[in-house]
Design an enzyme around this catalytic site. Structure first.
Site, PDB file in Angstrom:
ATOM      1  CB  CYS A 178      -0.948  -0.063   1.190  1.00 25.94           C
ATOM      2  SG  CYS A 178      -2.158   1.264   1.269  1.00 25.94           S
ATOM      3  CG  ASP A 208      -6.571  -0.791  -5.685  1.00 29.44           C
ATOM      4  OD1 ASP A 208      -7.218   0.185  -5.250  1.00 29.44           O
ATOM      5  OD2 ASP A 208      -5.426  -1.085  -5.276  1.00 29.44           O
ATOM      6  CG  HIS A 259      -5.766  -0.936  -1.934  1.00 26.67           C
ATOM      7  ND1 HIS A 259      -4.726  -0.588  -2.763  1.00 26.67           N
ATOM      8  CD2 HIS A 259      -5.406  -0.525  -0.694  1.00 26.67           C
ATOM      9  CE1 HIS A 259      -3.791   0.020  -2.060  1.00 26.67           C
ATOM     10  NE2 HIS A 259      -4.180   0.069  -0.796  1.00 26.67           N
TER      11      HIS A 259
END
Length: 269
Positions: A147, A204, A236
């Site tokens: 991330c 995502d 995500h």
């Protein structure tokens, strides 16, 4: 250092999902360490095989926005089980404790936005140097991140030639520039000094497939050996087993591909 790193999961993601994976420390040496950097001590979590002979291949692990909480520490232990010296520095330590913020939005606004890319790259340099004087092999060094840390992996691969391979998990590829974040991965696609494996989710909502395609095109134009893999059914944070975003199939495949990527580029036990 123990207080700086803490235990458990960040407040913004508590309670943890029932899918959380816990890796034990059997046959490992684990715990907090301190990395000197510009007169300060950077807290980090380190895991390595116990009683290993000779130097070990190194993997720098770059945190999510939630800091070096339990999930990141567990990932270090997983890498150590695979034979690596894995280390995750707490890259917000000057600005505050990411575990204390009750929401992701507040964490981003009040802490993460105060952390500059320059500071992060400098701290990663110091962490890497520390590993090389504490049993890590300077010729077998890689980096991975998740991330927020996935974006940093791309930046670090353009920043230094001290690593041999990199794996970026769903790191943002482009965004508005600022004094804290002047350049983004898409800006640096032709400046990478190490091959990057990018692992992305087709669902995502924060990283569009158009952006992924743009990155692939720029890498191809630059003749880069870097590669992006998209998991169509993953969103995500698909490796974050403690969150609802977890996608076991994509996570397991991505982990295997990451280890193979490191090995293929000379970073293997």
């Amino acid at each position: 250092m123990q207080l700086a790193l803490g235990t458990g999961f960040a407040l913004a993601v508590s309670p943890a999902s029932a899918t959380v994976i816990t890796t034990d420390s059997q046959n490992l040496s684990t715990g907090p360490v301190g990395v000197p950097v510009n007169g300060e001590i950077l807290p980090a979590y380190m895991a390595r095989p116990a009683n290993a002979k000779g130097t070990l291949p190194v993997v720098l692990v770059v945190q999510e926005i939630f800091g070096v909480h339990e999930h990141i520490q567990d990932l270090c232990r997983r890498l150590a089980k695979a034979g690596y010296l894995a280390i995750a520095p707490e890259l917000y330590f000057r600005q505050g404790n990411p575990r204390e913020y009750p929401s992701t939005e507040e964490l981003l606004a009040k802490l993460v936005g105060k952390v500059s890319d320059q500071q992060v790259l400098q701290d990663l340099d110091a962490t890497l140097a520390w590993t090389h004087s504490h049993g890590g092999d300077s010729e077998r060094t890689a980096i991975t991140g998740f991330c927020w840390g996935g974006r940093i992996v791309w930046l670090y691969a353009a920043h230094t030639d001290a690593i041999k391979a990199a794996a970026a998990w769903y790191g943002k590829l482009t965004a508005s520039s600022s004094a804290m974040t002047p350049r983004h991965p898409l800006d640096l696609a032709d400046q990478l000094k190490a091959p990057v494996l990018g692992l992305y989710g087709g669902l995502d909502s924060g990283i569009s497939l158009d952006t992924v395609k743009a990155m692939q095109d720029k890498l191809a134009k630059a003749g880069s050996p870097s590669r992006l893999i998209v998991y169509p059914d993953a969103g995500h944070g698909f490796n974050a087993d403690y969150r609802p975003s977890y996608n076991a199939a994509a996570a397991h495949d991505g982990w295997a591909k990451m280890l193979a990527w490191f090995a293929d580029h000379g970073v293997k036990p």
